[in-house]
Design a protein around this motif. Structure first.
Motif, mmCIF file in Angstrom:
data_model
loop_
_atom_site.group_PDB
_atom_site.id
_atom_site.type_symbol
_atom_site.label_atom_id
_atom_site.label_comp_id
_atom_site.label_asym_id
_atom_site.label_seq_id
_atom_site.Cartn_x
_atom_site.Cartn_y
_atom_site.Cartn_z
ATOM 1 N N PHE A 67 0.787 -1.221 0.000
ATOM 2 C CA PHE A 67 0.000 0.000 0.000
ATOM 3 C C PHE A 67 0.827 1.282 0.000
ATOM 4 N N VAL A 68 2.145 1.197 0.155
ATOM 5 C CA VAL A 68 2.960 2.416 0.212
ATOM 6 C C VAL A 68 3.955 2.448 -0.949
ATOM 7 N N ALA A 69 5.008 1.661 -0.874
ATOM 8 C CA ALA A 69 6.030 1.661 -1.932
ATOM 9 C C ALA A 69 6.675 0.288 -2.008
ATOM 10 N N GLU A 70 7.028 -0.112 -3.217
ATOM 11 C CA GLU A 70 7.644 -1.411 -3.433
ATOM 12 C C GLU A 70 8.894 -1.244 -4.297
ATOM 13 N N PRO A 71 9.987 -1.924 -3.931
ATOM 14 C CA PRO A 71 11.211 -1.817 -4.735
ATOM 15 C C PRO A 71 11.207 -2.800 -5.905
ATOM 16 N N PHE A 72 11.790 -2.384 -7.014
ATOM 17 C CA PHE A 72 11.974 -3.249 -8.174
ATOM 18 C C PHE A 72 13.366 -2.999 -8.748
ATOM 19 N N ARG A 73 13.858 -3.979 -9.479
ATOM 20 C CA ARG A 73 15.137 -3.829 -10.185
ATOM 21 C C ARG A 73 14.876 -3.879 -11.681
ATOM 22 N N LYS A 93 2.677 2.634 -4.638
ATOM 23 C CA LYS A 93 1.612 1.648 -4.757
ATOM 24 C C LYS A 93 0.213 2.238 -4.603
ATOM 25 N N PHE A 94 0.102 3.468 -4.133
ATOM 26 C CA PHE A 94 -1.235 4.036 -3.965
ATOM 27 C C PHE A 94 -1.542 5.142 -4.967
ATOM 28 N N ALA A 95 -0.658 5.353 -5.957
ATOM 29 C CA ALA A 95 -0.881 6.421 -6.933
ATOM 30 C C ALA A 95 -2.167 6.209 -7.724
ATOM 31 N N TYR A 96 -2.496 4.944 -8.014
ATOM 32 C CA TYR A 96 -3.675 4.660 -8.829
ATOM 33 C C TYR A 96 -4.736 3.872 -8.063
ATOM 34 N N GLY A 97 -4.630 3.837 -6.746
ATOM 35 C CA GLY A 97 -5.619 3.124 -5.948
ATOM 36 C C GLY A 97 -4.995 2.014 -5.133
ATOM 37 N N LEU A 98 -5.636 1.652 -4.043
ATOM 38 C CA LEU A 98 -5.159 0.575 -3.185
ATOM 39 C C LEU A 98 -5.665 -0.764 -3.712
ATOM 40 N N ILE A 107 -9.349 -1.964 -4.300
ATOM 41 C CA ILE A 107 -10.348 -1.817 -3.245
ATOM 42 C C ILE A 107 -10.667 -0.351 -2.965
ATOM 43 N N VAL A 108 -9.736 0.541 -3.302
ATOM 44 C CA VAL A 108 -9.960 1.975 -3.138
ATOM 45 C C VAL A 108 -9.403 2.684 -4.360
ATOM 46 N N SER A 109 -10.226 3.466 -5.047
ATOM 47 C CA SER A 109 -9.780 4.204 -6.226
ATOM 48 C C SER A 109 -9.214 5.563 -5.805
ATOM 49 N N VAL A 110 -7.995 5.852 -6.236
ATOM 50 C CA VAL A 110 -7.339 7.116 -5.879
ATOM 51 C C VAL A 110 -7.130 8.006 -7.104
ATOM 52 N N GLY A 111 -6.688 7.422 -8.198
ATOM 53 C CA GLY A 111 -6.428 8.194 -9.406
ATOM 54 C C GLY A 111 -6.196 7.259 -10.580
ATOM 55 N N GLU A 112 -5.960 7.823 -11.728
ATOM 56 C CA GLU A 112 -5.715 7.048 -12.942
ATOM 57 C C GLU A 112 -4.387 7.491 -13.558
ATOM 58 N N GLN A 267 -6.532 -3.337 -14.778
ATOM 59 C CA GLN A 267 -6.472 -4.245 -13.635
ATOM 60 C C GLN A 267 -5.069 -4.808 -13.412
ATOM 61 N N ASN A 268 -4.189 -4.659 -14.409
ATOM 62 C CA ASN A 268 -2.822 -5.169 -14.269
ATOM 63 C C ASN A 268 -1.859 -4.156 -13.653
ATOM 64 N N LEU A 269 -2.330 -2.934 -13.426
ATOM 65 C CA LEU A 269 -1.457 -1.900 -12.870
ATOM 66 C C LEU A 269 -0.941 -2.293 -11.492
ATOM 67 N N VAL A 270 0.334 -2.008 -11.255
ATOM 68 C CA VAL A 270 0.944 -2.215 -9.941
ATOM 69 C C VAL A 270 1.188 -0.881 -9.249
ATOM 70 N N GLY A 271 1.707 0.097 -9.992
ATOM 71 C CA GLY A 271 1.956 1.407 -9.398
ATOM 72 C C GLY A 271 2.777 2.288 -10.318
ATOM 73 N N LYS A 272 3.107 3.471 -9.810
ATOM 74 C CA LYS A 272 3.851 4.465 -10.574
ATOM 75 C C LYS A 272 5.293 4.531 -10.077
ATOM 76 N N ALA A 273 6.246 4.365 -10.994
ATOM 77 C CA ALA A 273 7.660 4.473 -10.641
ATOM 78 C C ALA A 273 8.016 5.932 -10.391
ATOM 79 N N PHE A 274 8.711 6.209 -9.267
ATOM 80 C CA PHE A 274 8.972 7.616 -8.960
ATOM 81 C C PHE A 274 10.415 7.939 -8.576
ATOM 82 N N MET A 275 11.248 6.928 -8.220
ATOM 83 C CA MET A 275 12.607 7.281 -7.811
ATOM 84 C C MET A 275 13.563 6.124 -7.994
#
Length: 298
Positions: A67-73, A93-98, A107-112, A267-275
């Motif tokens: 629900f907050v941030a997830e690391p990827f390589r 992880k919450f940029a486009y909803g939880l 389960i919660v829509s935040v943005g698109e 429905q396949n979205l995971v989140g927005k990369a930011f840093m």
């Protein structure tokens, strides 16, 4: 970016929570009474002690990653020059909803997603037809086996087309709703010939361009000598379907993206990369790239 770490965390959280909870409900009091009657110091059995100690730690990690941030390589060069092989990134992880961990149900829509966003998503698979002529998603790019399982992988690309947009792509030239995307050539790509990713771009005469997608001004790489599928094509209509996005890599001729497998379902979205929080170029090709650490992704 092939295993689902969130699913593993979810399973461990449930297992440790159940072990600890059942013990406290049904076994703890009798066991404690026996220790007290014998005048001995109380000790939990090893499995219960492990569950009690690890449950809160894993539960917190699960919440943060879900629900907050997830690391990827970054494993490939498809997003060069924005993201390099060996970059470690954080994804909002919450940029486009939880979404529920592992299941990815919103389960919660935040943005698109906005045009120009760099997004991480679960690879949807290639568009194929089954024996009944139905369009399905397959893990086989050739569609020789339309029922081949789709690999459980997280991919990263840039959002180009939004639902309802009319998209045309010929080589690296993008036209959205009748307006060409603004881009300006900067110069030839300059890289390290010792790195295979850089050498591929150098060998194919890559040039670097500045591109404006929505509010995102970013760099892309072009290699005119290489051919990519246009849009529209057999798998991608000119109008982006509802709840779907056209995504492309910044390394335009070296990216297996929507041009190859169709639009990316919402429905396949995971989140927005930011840093970028760390960058490793390899032992013999630069090691830690300190100047990339802390860079915001745009």
């Amino acid at each position: 970016m092939d295993f689902d770490f969130s699913a593993i965390l979810l399973v461990l959280t449930v297992v440790f929570g159940v072990v600890w909870g059942l013990d406290r409900l049904f076994f703890y009091k009798n066991r404690k009474a026996k220790y007290d009657a014998a005048g001995e110091e109380y000790r939990d059995p090893a499995p219960v002690d492990w569950a009690r100690s690890l449950f809160p730690v894993i539960f917190v990690v699960l919440l943060l990653r879900s629900f907050v941030a997830e690391p990827f390589r970054i494993p490939s060069g498809s997003m060069m020059p924005t993201l390099d092989v060996g970059d470690f990134i954080l994804v909002n992880k919450f940029a486009y909803g939880l979404r529920l961990p592992a299941f990815n149900n919103k389960i919660v829509s935040v943005g698109e997603p906005k045009r120009g966003d760099v997004v991480v998503f679960r690879f949807p698979g290639f568009l194929c037809q089954d024996e009944n002529g139905n369009v399905i998603r397959s893990g086989d790019v050739t569609c020789a086996d339309p029922h081949a399982p789709v690999a459980s992988q997280n991919w990263i690309k840039r959002v180009v087309g939004l639902p309802g947009d009319t998209i045309e792509v010929h080589d690296s030239q993008i036209v959205i709703n009748g307006k060409p995307v603004i881009d300006t050539q900067i110069g030839p790509f300059k890289g390290n010939v010792s790195r295979s990713e850089d050498n591929y771009l150098l060998y194919n005469g890559a040039t670097i361009w500045s591109e404006q997608l929505g509010t995102a001004n970013h760099l892309i790489a072009r290699m005119p000598s290489l051919q990519t599928p246009p849009i529209p094509n057999a798998r991608v209509p000119s109008v982006v379907p509802p709840n779907c996005y056209i995504v492309m890599g910044d390394d335009r001729e070296n990216s297996e993206d929507s041009r190859w497998w169709g639009c990316m379902p919402e429905q396949n979205l995971v989140g927005k990369a930011f840093m970028i929080w760390f960058s490793w170029k390899g032992v013999h090709t630069g090691a830690v790239d300190f100047h990339r650490i802390g860079m915001l992704i745009r």
